[in-house]
Design a protein around this motif. Structure first.
Motif, PDB file in Angstrom:
ATOM      1  N   ASP A   1      37.691  76.534   3.447  1.00  0.00           N
ATOM      2  CA  ASP A   1      38.316  76.865   2.172  1.00  0.00           C
ATOM      3  C   ASP A   1      39.194  75.706   1.686  1.00  0.00           C
ATOM      4  O   ASP A   1      39.279  74.659   2.335  1.00  0.00           O
ATOM      5  CB  ASP A   1      39.114  78.164   2.280  1.00  0.00           C
TER       6      ASP A   1
ATOM      7  N   GLU B   1      45.930  68.641  -1.242  1.00  0.00           N
ATOM      8  CA  GLU B   1      46.333  68.582   0.159  1.00  0.00           C
ATOM      9  C   GLU B   1      47.040  69.861   0.614  1.00  0.00           C
ATOM     10  O   GLU B   1      46.965  70.226   1.780  1.00  0.00           O
ATOM     11  CB  GLU B   1      47.235  67.373   0.418  1.00  0.00           C
ATOM     12  N   ASN B   2      47.726  70.517  -0.296  1.00  0.00           N
ATOM     13  CA  ASN B   2      48.446  71.742   0.052  1.00  0.00           C
ATOM     14  C   ASN B   2      47.610  73.002  -0.174  1.00  0.00           C
ATOM     15  O   ASN B   2      48.134  74.110  -0.068  1.00  0.00           O
ATOM     16  CB  ASN B   2      49.760  71.809  -0.720  1.00  0.00           C
ATOM     17  N   GLY B   3      46.335  72.828  -0.481  1.00  0.00           N
ATOM     18  CA  GLY B   3      45.439  73.964  -0.654  1.00  0.00           C
ATOM     19  C   GLY B   3      45.722  74.794  -1.883  1.00  0.00           C
ATOM     20  O   GLY B   3      45.271  75.927  -1.992  1.00  0.00           O
ATOM     21  N   LYS B   4      46.460  74.237  -2.828  1.00  0.00           N
ATOM     22  CA  LYS B   4      46.822  74.971  -4.043  1.00  0.00           C
ATOM     23  C   LYS B   4      45.850  74.713  -5.186  1.00  0.00           C
ATOM     24  O   LYS B   4      45.984  75.293  -6.253  1.00  0.00           O
ATOM     25  CB  LYS B   4      48.242  74.607  -4.469  1.00  0.00           C
TER      26      LYS B   4
ATOM     27  N   ASP C   1      41.553  73.837  -5.810  1.00  0.00           N
ATOM     28  CA  ASP C   1      40.210  73.536  -5.303  1.00  0.00           C
ATOM     29  C   ASP C   1      39.852  72.108  -5.686  1.00  0.00           C
ATOM     30  O   ASP C   1      40.237  71.622  -6.741  1.00  0.00           O
ATOM     31  CB  ASP C   1      39.172  74.498  -5.890  1.00  0.00           C
TER      32      ASP C   1
ATOM     33  N   GLY D   1      42.122  70.573   2.214  1.00  0.00           N
ATOM     34  CA  GLY D   1      43.367  69.865   1.944  1.00  0.00           C
ATOM     35  C   GLY D   1      44.018  69.342   3.205  1.00  0.00           C
ATOM     36  O   GLY D   1      44.508  68.200   3.240  1.00  0.00           O
ATOM     37  N   GLU D   2      44.030  70.147   4.250  1.00  0.00           N
ATOM     38  CA  GLU D   2      44.607  69.724   5.525  1.00  0.00           C
ATOM     39  C   GLU D   2      43.825  68.549   6.115  1.00  0.00           C
ATOM     40  O   GLU D   2      44.415  67.625   6.663  1.00  0.00           O
ATOM     41  CB  GLU D   2      44.652  70.888   6.511  1.00  0.00           C
TER      42      GLU D   2
ATOM     43  N   LYS E   1      42.362  75.277   1.572  1.00  0.00           N
ATOM     44  CA  LYS E   1      43.453  74.900   2.487  1.00  0.00           C
ATOM     45  C   LYS E   1      42.925  74.011   3.617  1.00  0.00           C
ATOM     46  O   LYS E   1      43.549  73.010   3.962  1.00  0.00           O
ATOM     47  CB  LYS E   1      44.125  76.143   3.057  1.00  0.00           C
ATOM     48  N   ASP E   2      41.781  74.375   4.195  1.00  0.00           N
ATOM     49  CA  ASP E   2      41.182  73.569   5.270  1.00  0.00           C
ATOM     50  C   ASP E   2      40.829  72.168   4.782  1.00  0.00           C
ATOM     51  O   ASP E   2      41.080  71.172   5.473  1.00  0.00           O
ATOM     52  CB  ASP E   2      39.924  74.238   5.820  1.00  0.00           C
TER      53      ASP E   2
END
Length: 66
Positions: free
Chosen positions: A2, A39-42, A44, A7-8, A4-5
């Motif tokens: 997703d 990067e912060n998954g905020k 797409d 972005g991480e 978040k993944d």
């Protein structure tokens, strides 16, 4: 995987390579704010943006069957 993944993973790769958000922004043409949100998954990430980021990391986007 997703947002978040992804972005991480991008954040981890950027830090591993010693690159700042500013430097990635310069290399990709993507704003620092947008990169930070990714990067912060905020936010797409579009495939075209991901390709720019990977190019800055000297990597390619490859699709494999799992």
């Amino acid at each position: 995987m997703d947002a978040k993944d992804i972005g991480e993973h991008i954040s981890s790769e950027r830090r591993k390579r010693g690159l700042s958000l500013y430097r990635i922004s310069v290399l990709t043409g993507v704003s620092i704010r947008h990169l930070h949100q990714i990067e912060n998954g905020k936010h797409d990430v579009r495939v075209s943006t991901l390709q720019k980021i990977l190019k800055a990391f000297n990597q390619q986007l490859n699709f494999t069957d799992t």
